[in-house]
Design an enzyme around this catalytic site. Structure first.
Site, short mmCIF file in Angstrom:
data_model
loop_
_atom_site.label_atom_id
_atom_site.label_comp_id
_atom_site.label_asym_id
_atom_site.label_seq_id
_atom_site.Cartn_x
_atom_site.Cartn_y
_atom_site.Cartn_z
N ARG A 53 -26.20 28.83 57.32
CA ARG A 53 -25.98 29.04 58.74
C ARG A 53 -25.49 27.78 59.45
NH1 ARG A 53 -29.09 32.34 56.75
NH2 ARG A 53 -30.22 30.55 55.95
N THR A 54 -26.20 26.69 59.27
CA THR A 54 -25.85 25.48 60.02
C THR A 54 -24.43 25.02 59.66
OG1 THR A 54 -28.16 24.82 60.04
CG2 THR A 54 -26.56 23.11 60.54
N LYS A 82 -23.27 8.46 42.42
CA LYS A 82 -23.06 7.15 41.80
C LYS A 82 -24.01 6.10 42.39
CE LYS A 82 -18.15 8.24 41.40
NZ LYS A 82 -16.83 7.98 42.00
N ARG A 103 -26.72 16.80 57.25
CA ARG A 103 -28.00 17.34 56.78
C ARG A 103 -28.42 16.51 55.58
NH1 ARG A 103 -30.00 23.34 55.89
NH2 ARG A 103 -29.95 23.10 58.14
N HIS A 131 -34.26 19.32 63.90
CA HIS A 131 -33.04 20.12 63.76
C HIS A 131 -32.61 20.51 65.18
CE1 HIS A 131 -29.98 22.48 62.08
NE2 HIS A 131 -30.65 23.31 61.32
#
Lengths: 302, 155
Positions: A53-54, A82, A103, A131
């Site tokens: 969704r985000t 890496k 995120r 959030h």
């Protein structure tokens, strides 16, 4: 909005929230009016954790503003594998894009990223932290279906690790809202969030059983109790069953109760709730687009 | 008995720091904050539960040939908010200051939240806001109210 970055709901004043929600409502009513608002701008989507969704709603929002997106892709195929630091990653991406949505599994990651770049950073979820863009769409949905002042809301489920809960409860301190938190003892709100609420003088009560408060609620915000947090499966099953709602549970609720969930749900809201007038979680998810359009347009134009 | 009399229970130091009016029972934590374990080769004297007119009881720590850094004093203030720092030069008190609780503690205490980004290998110092009786991580919000010495950043 006066902030260059959106890292935490603690940044959001009542005026900030109202401005974004009002703008989102305008965009919702007439999306064509902003079809070229961000033409030529590029937004970087940096998702170090899975998201549907985000990520997709930010992607959609930017494209509906006439802008474009670049996607870091899965962590497994990025330089992060890496051993590159987050600080280096965002400094590189700053050269490619006009804004970054991040995120990341670690709390505080968005704040760290914001300290290394000049383009706006939006916290798209930092571990169990915050959030805030989800909170804006939650508030938009609450305002559309109930009200923000004079609100009585129940927030139920995993309150300890639920970042959407942390941001929502903090943002609601800007309004005359009574907040009932319903969870097992082991998943109560963390001390850091209680600190924010206490500092703001929020009207807060904690419960272990939803039945005690259900008839009083305007909104019931449900979150998933995360099975992976429990070392003992039996303990999870015992607790999770207490925090599932179905159409029968909601018989005791007010007719105009709004049931929300940041999704994905597993079994905390039974499918039979989908067919009741209480269901608002799919509309809530859809509201992510106009709200994020309003947010991006504000941040990228600042 | 005056404070000076108590200080005479152990010999005066030529150069270094006397930390006085330390909260009773915190002397060993003060040494921990200063990363002193006796292997440094410098003289260290401590007095514990010494009678004090001002505090009732107190600890005293004397450290030879060392002056405290501002960040060390900041952390000291969290466990010994009434402490006084006496810088000794040639047996005389050259400077005497009371510790003050700072607004922030930077780079001295690690965040106990293992999932805080400051515990990843990132180029940032820890930073805490001093709130009430504790400190609050500027990154993840975690509140630390006691046992500060368990979270000291070590090189």
């Amino acid at each position: 909005m006066r902030h260059t970055h959106l890292i935490s709901a603690t940044q959001l004043s009542r005026d900030d929230i109202t401005a974004v929600l009002d703008r989102a409502a305008e965009i919702d009513a007439d999306p064509e009016s902003v079809a070229d608002a961000q033409a030529g701008s590029v937004l970087a989507l940096c998702f170090f954790e899975p998201s549907t969704r985000t990520k997709m709603s930010f992607d959609t929002a930017m494209k509906r503003l006439g802008g474009d997106t670049v996607d870091m892709g899965p962590v497994e195929s990025s330089s992060v594998k890496k051993g590159e630091t987050l600080a280096d990653t965002v400094r590189v991406i700053e050269g490619y894009a006009d804004g970054i949505v991040l995120r990341h599994p670690s709390e505080g990651s968005a704040k760290l990223a914001s300290e290394f770049v000049d383009v706006p950073v939006v916290n798209g979820g930092d571990g169990a932290g915050h959030h805030p863009s989800q909170t804006l769409l939650d508030l938009y949905t609450i305002r559309k279906n109930a009200r923000l002042d004079g609100l009585t809301i129940g927030i139920m489920g995993d309150l300890k690790y639920g970042r959407t809960v942390h941001s929502l409860s903090t943002a609601l301190t800007n309004f005359d809202a009574r907040q009932h938190f319903i969870s097992p003892e082991s998943l109560r709100l963390p001390q850091s969030v209680r600190y924010e609420l206490d500092e703001a003088g929020a009207d807060v009560e904690e419960h272990t059983d939803v039945d005690a408060v259900l008839p009083d609620l305007d909104v019931l915000y449900v979150t998933r109790i995360q099975r992976e947090r429990f070392p003992d499966e039996n303990e999870y099953r015992k607790i999770a069953g207490e925090y599932e709602i179905d159409a029968d549970t909601l018989e005791a609720a007010a007719d105009d109760l709004t049931v929300m969930h940041p999704l994905p749900r597993v079994d905390e809201i039974a499918p039979d709730v989908d067919d009741t007038s209480h269901e608002t979680y799919f509309e809530q998810a859809h509201n992510g687009v106009p709200v994020r359009m309003a947010l991006l347009d504000s941040l990228l134009n600042a | 008995m005056s404070d000076n009399d108590h200080e005479l229970r152990v010999s005066k130091i030529r150069n270094g720091t006397v930390i006085d009016h330390v909260t009773a029972g915190q002397a060993l934590n003060v040494l921990s904050i200063l990363d002193i374990d006796g292997s440094e080769g410098t003289g260290v004297s401590i007095g514990m539960n010494v009678p004090s007119d001002r505090l009732g009881g107190k600890d005293i720590v004397k450290i030879e040939d060392r002056e405290l850094s501002p960040s060390e004093v900041d952390v000291l203030s969290l466990i010994a908010p009434k402490a006084t720092i006496n810088i000794i030069r040639e047996f005389e008190v050259a400077e005497k200051t009371r510790v003050e609780r700072p607004d922030r503690v930077v780079g001295v205490i690690g965040c106990p939240n293992h999932n805080c980004i400051t515990n990843a290998d990132e180029p940032v110092e820890t930073s805490f806001e001093v709130v009430g009786d504790g400190i609050r991580c500027d990154y993840c919000g975690t509140i630390v109210e006691d046992a500060f010495t368990q979270h000291l950043v070590t090189d």
